[in-house]
Design an enzyme around this catalytic site. Sequence first.
Site, PDB file in Angstrom:
ATOM      1  N   GLY A   7       0.743  -1.159   0.100  1.00  0.00           N
ATOM      2  CA  GLY A   7       0.013   0.063  -0.026  1.00  0.00           C
ATOM      3  C   GLY A   7       0.934   1.348  -0.052  1.00  0.00           C
ATOM      4  O   GLY A   7       0.342   2.506   0.264  1.00  0.00           O
ATOM      5  N   TYR A 151     -18.582   9.093   2.099  1.00  0.00           N
ATOM      6  CA  TYR A 151     -17.667   8.046   2.388  1.00  0.00           C
ATOM      7  C   TYR A 151     -18.282   6.843   1.810  1.00  0.00           C
ATOM      8  O   TYR A 151     -17.637   5.685   1.332  1.00  0.00           O
ATOM      9  CB  TYR A 151     -17.281   7.747   3.905  1.00  0.00           C
ATOM     10  CG  TYR A 151     -15.808   6.929   4.096  1.00  0.00           C
ATOM     11  CD1 TYR A 151     -14.756   7.334   3.430  1.00  0.00           C
ATOM     12  CD2 TYR A 151     -15.814   5.859   4.817  1.00  0.00           C
ATOM     13  CE1 TYR A 151     -13.640   6.722   3.689  1.00  0.00           C
ATOM     14  CE2 TYR A 151     -14.808   5.080   5.120  1.00  0.00           C
ATOM     15  CZ  TYR A 151     -13.573   5.761   4.189  1.00  0.00           C
ATOM     16  OH  TYR A 151     -12.622   4.992   4.757  1.00  0.00           O
ATOM     17  N   LYS A 158     -15.366  -0.695   4.929  1.00  0.00           N
ATOM     18  CA  LYS A 158     -14.418  -0.694   6.164  1.00  0.00           C
ATOM     19  C   LYS A 158     -15.349  -1.453   7.324  1.00  0.00           C
ATOM     20  O   LYS A 158     -14.620  -1.998   8.287  1.00  0.00           O
ATOM     21  CB  LYS A 158     -14.201   0.693   6.588  1.00  0.00           C
ATOM     22  CG  LYS A 158     -13.211   1.549   5.608  1.00  0.00           C
ATOM     23  CD  LYS A 158     -11.879   0.780   5.454  1.00  0.00           C
ATOM     24  CE  LYS A 158     -10.952   1.735   4.841  1.00  0.00           C
ATOM     25  NZ  LYS A 158      -9.683   0.885   4.463  1.00  0.00           N
ATOM     26  N   LYS A 188      -4.214  13.794   4.605  1.00  0.00           N
ATOM     27  CA  LYS A 188      -4.224  14.002   3.266  1.00  0.00           C
ATOM     28  C   LYS A 188      -2.976  13.246   2.540  1.00  0.00           C
ATOM     29  O   LYS A 188      -2.112  13.292   2.504  1.00  0.00           O
ATOM     30  CB  LYS A 188      -3.799  15.542   3.110  1.00  0.00           C
ATOM     31  CG  LYS A 188      -4.192  16.005   1.826  1.00  0.00           C
ATOM     32  CD  LYS A 188      -3.953  17.536   1.721  1.00  0.00           C
ATOM     33  CE  LYS A 188      -4.175  18.056   0.283  1.00  0.00           C
ATOM     34  NZ  LYS A 188      -3.416  19.139   0.140  1.00  0.00           N
ATOM     35  N   ALA A 191      -5.265   8.545  -1.691  1.00  0.00           N
ATOM     36  CA  ALA A 191      -6.388   7.905  -1.604  1.00  0.00           C
ATOM     37  C   ALA A 191      -7.600   8.763  -0.907  1.00  0.00           C
ATOM     38  O   ALA A 191      -8.737   8.843  -1.776  1.00  0.00           O
ATOM     39  CB  ALA A 191      -6.568   6.570  -0.764  1.00  0.00           C
TER      40      ALA A 191
HETATM   41  P1  NAD Z   1      -2.615   5.823  -0.496  1.00  0.00           P
HETATM   42  O1  NAD Z   1      -3.321   6.237  -1.733  1.00  0.00           O
HETATM   43  O2  NAD Z   1      -1.477   6.239  -0.017  1.00  0.00           O
HETATM   44  O3  NAD Z   1      -2.779   4.388  -0.354  1.00  0.00           O
HETATM   45  C1  NAD Z   1      -3.803   3.337  -0.739  1.00  0.00           C
HETATM   46  C2  NAD Z   1      -3.203   2.403  -1.408  1.00  0.00           C
HETATM   47  O4  NAD Z   1      -3.848   1.368  -2.039  1.00  0.00           O
HETATM   48  C3  NAD Z   1      -2.118   2.852  -2.360  1.00  0.00           C
HETATM   49  O5  NAD Z   1      -0.882   2.602  -2.486  1.00  0.00           O
HETATM   50  C4  NAD Z   1      -2.579   1.833  -3.797  1.00  0.00           C
HETATM   51  O6  NAD Z   1      -1.613   1.628  -4.807  1.00  0.00           O
HETATM   52  C5  NAD Z   1      -3.119   0.643  -3.200  1.00  0.00           C
HETATM   53  N1  NAD Z   1      -4.100   0.063  -4.079  1.00  0.00           N
HETATM   54  C6  NAD Z   1      -5.232   0.416  -4.569  1.00  0.00           C
HETATM   55  N2  NAD Z   1      -5.694  -0.589  -5.154  1.00  0.00           N
HETATM   56  C7  NAD Z   1      -4.857  -1.542  -5.197  1.00  0.00           C
HETATM   57  C8  NAD Z   1      -4.948  -2.819  -5.786  1.00  0.00           C
HETATM   58  N3  NAD Z   1      -5.644  -3.417  -6.714  1.00  0.00           N
HETATM   59  N4  NAD Z   1      -3.892  -3.611  -5.595  1.00  0.00           N
HETATM   60  C9  NAD Z   1      -2.747  -3.184  -4.852  1.00  0.00           C
HETATM   61  N5  NAD Z   1      -2.797  -2.045  -3.982  1.00  0.00           N
HETATM   62  C10 NAD Z   1      -3.839  -1.263  -4.202  1.00  0.00           C
HETATM   63  O7  NAD Z   1      -3.756   6.280   0.934  1.00  0.00           O
HETATM   64  P2  NAD Z   1      -3.761   6.102   2.271  1.00  0.00           P
HETATM   65  O8  NAD Z   1      -4.517   7.082   2.826  1.00  0.00           O
HETATM   66  O9  NAD Z   1      -2.437   5.866   2.824  1.00  0.00           O
HETATM   67  O10 NAD Z   1      -4.455   4.653   2.373  1.00  0.00           O
HETATM   68  C11 NAD Z   1      -4.315   3.496   3.075  1.00  0.00           C
HETATM   69  C12 NAD Z   1      -5.234   3.008   3.754  1.00  0.00           C
HETATM   70  O11 NAD Z   1      -5.551   3.836   4.987  1.00  0.00           O
HETATM   71  C13 NAD Z   1      -6.490   2.588   3.075  1.00  0.00           C
HETATM   72  O12 NAD Z   1      -7.042   1.547   3.544  1.00  0.00           O
HETATM   73  C14 NAD Z   1      -7.318   3.655   3.465  1.00  0.00           C
HETATM   74  O13 NAD Z   1      -8.663   3.559   3.405  1.00  0.00           O
HETATM   75  C15 NAD Z   1      -6.900   4.009   5.020  1.00  0.00           C
HETATM   76  N6  NAD Z   1      -7.121   5.253   5.632  1.00  0.00           N
HETATM   77  C16 NAD Z   1      -6.889   6.366   5.167  1.00  0.00           C
HETATM   78  C17 NAD Z   1      -7.125   7.565   5.971  1.00  0.00           C
HETATM   79  C18 NAD Z   1      -6.852   8.840   5.326  1.00  0.00           C
HETATM   80  O14 NAD Z   1      -7.548   9.835   5.900  1.00  0.00           O
HETATM   81  N7  NAD Z   1      -5.967   8.894   4.484  1.00  0.00           N
HETATM   82  C19 NAD Z   1      -8.023   7.379   6.994  1.00  0.00           C
HETATM   83  C20 NAD Z   1      -8.203   6.234   7.615  1.00  0.00           C
HETATM   84  C21 NAD Z   1      -7.921   5.087   6.961  1.00  0.00           C
END
Ligand code: NAD
Length: 252
Positions: A7, A151, A158, A188, A191
């Site tokens: 990720g 969302y 989730k 930020k 995603a």
């Molecule tokens: P991010 O975009 O950096 O990470 C999301 C990742 O998912 C990316 O690396 C992307 O390449 C990967 N991904 C998507 N489709 C894929 C696939 N088919 N195969 C492999 N990888 C795939 O954004 P982030 O915010 O770091 O998100 C990481 C996690 O944290 C997610 O589950 C997101 O829902 C969760 N999250 C984010 C926040 C926030 O505010 N940023 C808050 C709570 C939870």
Amino acid sequence: MKAIIFGVANERSLAWAIAQNLHQQSFELAFTYGSPNLERRVMPLAESVGSKIVLPCDVYKNEEMDAVTAKISETWGTLDCLVHSVAMADRTDLEGRFVDTSLAGFQLAMNISVYSLLALTKRFEPMLEKSGNGSVLTLSYYGAQKVVPNYNVMGVAKAALESSVRYLAYDLGPKKIRVNAISAGPVKTLAASGIRDFRAQLEGAGQRTPLRENIDGADVGALAGFLASPAARHITGSTMYVDSGANIMGSF
Ligand code: NAD
């Protein structure tokens, strides 16, 4: 100790914050990237923490997950921590009405954001068992518990993810493999930028949480580092919040 991180898209990814914390704790790290265009972003980050294993892995593709599993098995043979920080939904499903979600959009969100946790955990189960303190971590958000406008399908995904964490923890507990979720406040990232009005969520969290502050990636990294460590050896099946206290509020 060895960890594989799914990720990282760029230096703002929560997965990267987790990787940095684990690196500080002397974990040896392997990375995957979800699409070919991310290789050039992930490679230098991985190199900066001395990682020698960087592989493609679209979690939609069984053969890529199999190839990663085989490589880690050959190279390490054991695994202490699997970080699942992967989520995806159609941008059009992250605005407007949840009731308008198409079947294809629903399946995409559930497949990439939920089923992939099972698919990866099952593949790495034998290696995690060898660790004796194997730990699986995934990322959730409060939209799993209560309605957060826009969302939508990701909130439903989730909720399924948090429930999956409990069922996986039950299945794998006898092998001393722990499974936990971190429910993070808004940060930020790439995603997050796909969620309509995300800026409003960020501002709300900064102003109306008990601590009146937004979290950052390092907060998530610190909690992940704890959950991966022997100090958390009796914590499993949990969803832990790192959100400046947002989840205790009736409205925010
Ligand atoms: P991010 O975009 O950096 O990470 C999301 C990742 O998912 C990316 O690396 C992307 O390449 C990967 N991904 C998507 N489709 C894929 C696939 N088919 N195969 C492999 N990888 C795939 O954004 P982030 O915010 O770091 O998100 C990481 C996690 O944290 C997610 O589950 C997101 O829902 C969760 N999250 C984010 C926040 C926030 O505010 N940023 C808050 C709570 C939870």
